[in-house]
Design an enzyme around this catalytic site. Structure first.
Site, PDB file in Angstrom:
ATOM      1  N   ASP A  65       0.863  -1.180   0.000  1.00  0.00           N
ATOM      2  CA  ASP A  65       0.000   0.000   0.000  1.00  0.00           C
ATOM      3  C   ASP A  65       0.901   1.233   0.000  1.00  0.00           C
ATOM      4  OD1 ASP A  65       1.016   0.189   2.552  1.00  0.00           O
ATOM      5  OD2 ASP A  65      -0.905   0.009   3.567  1.00  0.00           O
ATOM      6  N   ASP A 120      -7.847  -7.648   0.434  1.00  0.00           N
ATOM      7  CA  ASP A 120      -6.953  -7.888   1.562  1.00  0.00           C
ATOM      8  C   ASP A 120      -7.689  -7.471   2.818  1.00  0.00           C
ATOM      9  OD1 ASP A 120      -6.529  -4.859   0.999  1.00  0.00           O
ATOM     10  OD2 ASP A 120      -5.653  -5.182   2.965  1.00  0.00           O
ATOM     11  N   CYS A 129     -12.586 -28.849   7.679  1.00  0.00           N
ATOM     12  CA  CYS A 129     -11.376 -28.124   7.245  1.00  0.00           C
ATOM     13  C   CYS A 129     -10.215 -29.103   7.119  1.00  0.00           C
ATOM     14  CB  CYS A 129     -11.035 -27.039   8.265  1.00  0.00           C
ATOM     15  SG  CYS A 129      -9.533 -26.116   7.866  1.00  0.00           S
ATOM     16  N   CYS A 140      -7.005 -28.165   6.908  1.00  0.00           N
ATOM     17  CA  CYS A 140      -5.733 -27.492   7.213  1.00  0.00           C
ATOM     18  C   CYS A 140      -4.935 -28.334   8.213  1.00  0.00           C
ATOM     19  CB  CYS A 140      -5.958 -26.080   7.743  1.00  0.00           C
ATOM     20  SG  CYS A 140      -6.243 -25.954   9.525  1.00  0.00           S
ATOM     21  N   CYS A 178      -6.476 -28.341  11.881  1.00  0.00           N
ATOM     22  CA  CYS A 178      -7.674 -29.145  12.112  1.00  0.00           C
ATOM     23  C   CYS A 178      -7.397 -30.635  11.939  1.00  0.00           C
ATOM     24  CB  CYS A 178      -8.788 -28.697  11.170  1.00  0.00           C
ATOM     25  SG  CYS A 178      -9.349 -27.022  11.548  1.00  0.00           S
ATOM     26  N   HIS A 193      -4.964 -21.618  10.661  1.00  0.00           N
ATOM     27  CA  HIS A 193      -6.315 -22.071  10.328  1.00  0.00           C
ATOM     28  C   HIS A 193      -7.119 -20.961   9.650  1.00  0.00           C
ATOM     29  CE1 HIS A 193     -10.374 -23.586  10.394  1.00  0.00           C
ATOM     30  NE2 HIS A 193     -10.698 -22.405  10.895  1.00  0.00           N
TER      31      HIS A 193
END
Ligand SMILES: [Zn+2]
Length: 398
Positions: free
Chosen positions: A91, A300, A338, A340, A343, A369
């Site tokens: 930015d 974002d 999930c 991931c 998890c 996560h």
């Protein structure tokens, strides 16, 4: 073109494709995790790669203060400094500077402000924001704009929009004159080879080495407050200046969420179809899915990472506040839906314990996560957009 959007499928207003950058391809629509200080808090770059993060956001204001643009430029730019070979967006620093309510003074020339770290005086202008972002060397950099506060009266919104437009012209002129000064221009692949940096930890992935002629892409920012007509005018006049991509700024500043959505939808109508559209600073998982469906390509937000550090987790069954005592004996996975690494391995009881005991690992696992959840949300949206074309081709093959 410094970046190029290949649109490969559309469904209604939504589009799915690839953003081609000097540091690799980014599947769109994309959610970009925020790495404020050249770090996504608590998560190392190899884990970000494993999560399939293809583009990260860095904050110019924070990096300018610490460790300083010169430090990063001399090391070869932000990619090399943080050992991240994939795409980066920075930015302009404007949003953070404008958030320093009592520490800043805006003039036609730019913004005088005091550092939130030590009170030291600084000055950012369109030219200085460009100089800093060229020194950092992100693939996509942003025009220095004034983020109009909310609420604001009509006169104030117009004056602010006009200032942003004048600053956009100054950003573009400075950038066009100095874009060849990006630290990785012409040299990155040779430097990496000579330094013998193997990057063996990176998963196998085709990585675009910056082409000799590669440069950064400067995106323009549409302002105009909560007035659809001013948003239209800001879009048209920003497009007249001419940028390879456009952002919608000045939202998520305290306005009701329905208003955010209305302004996004009406502003998108005025942006070029064949160029990237970036909605800055939103939102919840439901919201980013909605905005992608409206035709936004890039988003974002600090929400997944910041919420994670406060024990707030996004799951397929809604939000979970892991600090609650009800999870103390809960041996089930955080989110059964999930896949991931958190998890798959740890229970709610363990995550709750880590948080309650203030263990560093709590922040790491919670962030992994939440980021996975956001990225998976966007994968689902991309699949949904692309599936819109499947029946026709499927029939053709039969
Ligand atoms: Zn998970």
């Amino acid at each position: 073109m410094p970046v190029h959007l290949q649109i490969e499928a559309t469904r209604g207003s939504a589009r799915a494709g690839k953003l081609i950058t000097p540091h690799g391809e980014v599947e769109t629509p994309v959610f970009m995790p925020v790495g404020t200080l050249a770090s996504v808090k608590g998560v190392s770059q190899d884990v970000l790669e494993e999560l399939d993060v293809q583009i990260l956001l860095g904050n110019t204001y924070h990096l300018y203060l610490r460790p300083s643009v010169d430090t990063i430029r001399q090391i070869g730019g932000l990619h090399r400094f943080m050992s991240w070979d994939r795409a980066i967006l920075t930015d302009s620093g404007g949003f953070q500077v404008f958030s320093l309510n009592d520490l800043r003074k805006v003039s036609e020339e730019g913004v005088a402000f005091r550092s939130h770290l030590d009170g030291s005086p600084h000055f950012l202008s369109p030219e200085k924001a460009m100089e800093a972002q060229i020194g950092l060397g992100a693939d996509i950099i942003m025009a220095f704009d004034e983020c109009t506060e909310y609420p604001a009266d009509a006169q104030r919104v117009r004056a602010s929009m006009e200032l942003t437009l004048r600053w956009a012209e100054r950003c573009k002129s400075y950038f066009e004159e100095h874009k060849h000064e990006v630290p990785w221009a012409h040299t990155e692949s040779a430097e990496l080879r000579s330094a013998g940096r193997t990057r063996a930890s990176a998963p196998m992935r085709t990585r675009a080495t910056p082409a000799v002629e590669a440069t950064q892409a400067l995106f323009g920012i549409v302002q105009g407050g909560m007035d659809p007509e001013l948003r239209r005018e800001s879009a048209v006049r920003t497009i007249d200046i001419g940028f390879p991509g456009y952002a919608i700024g000045g939202l998520s500043v305290g306005e009701p969420r329905e208003l955010t959505r209305d302004i996004v939808e009406s502003t998108l109508e005025h942006l070029p179809c064949n160029q990237p559209r970036y909605l800055m600073g939103v939102g919840t998982p439901e919201e980013i899915a909605q905005y992608a469906q409206l035709g936004v390509d890039m988003m974002d937000c600090v929400l997944p990472t910041r919420a994670a550090r406060h024990g707030l987790l996004f799951t397929s069954e809604g939000k979970v506040s892991i600090k609650q005592a009800r999870y103390a004996q809960d041996d089930s996975a955080l989110d059964a839906g999930c896949d991931c690494r958190v998890c798959q391995r740890y229970s709610r009881a363990y995550l709750r314990h880590l948080y309650a005991a203030n263990e560093l690992l709590a922040q790491v696992l919670n962030t992994v996560h939440n980021l996975h959840y956001y990225l998976a949300t966007m994968r689902t949206v991309r699949a949904w957009i692309r599936a819109g074309h499947l029946p026709a081709s499927g029939v053709a093959r039969m």
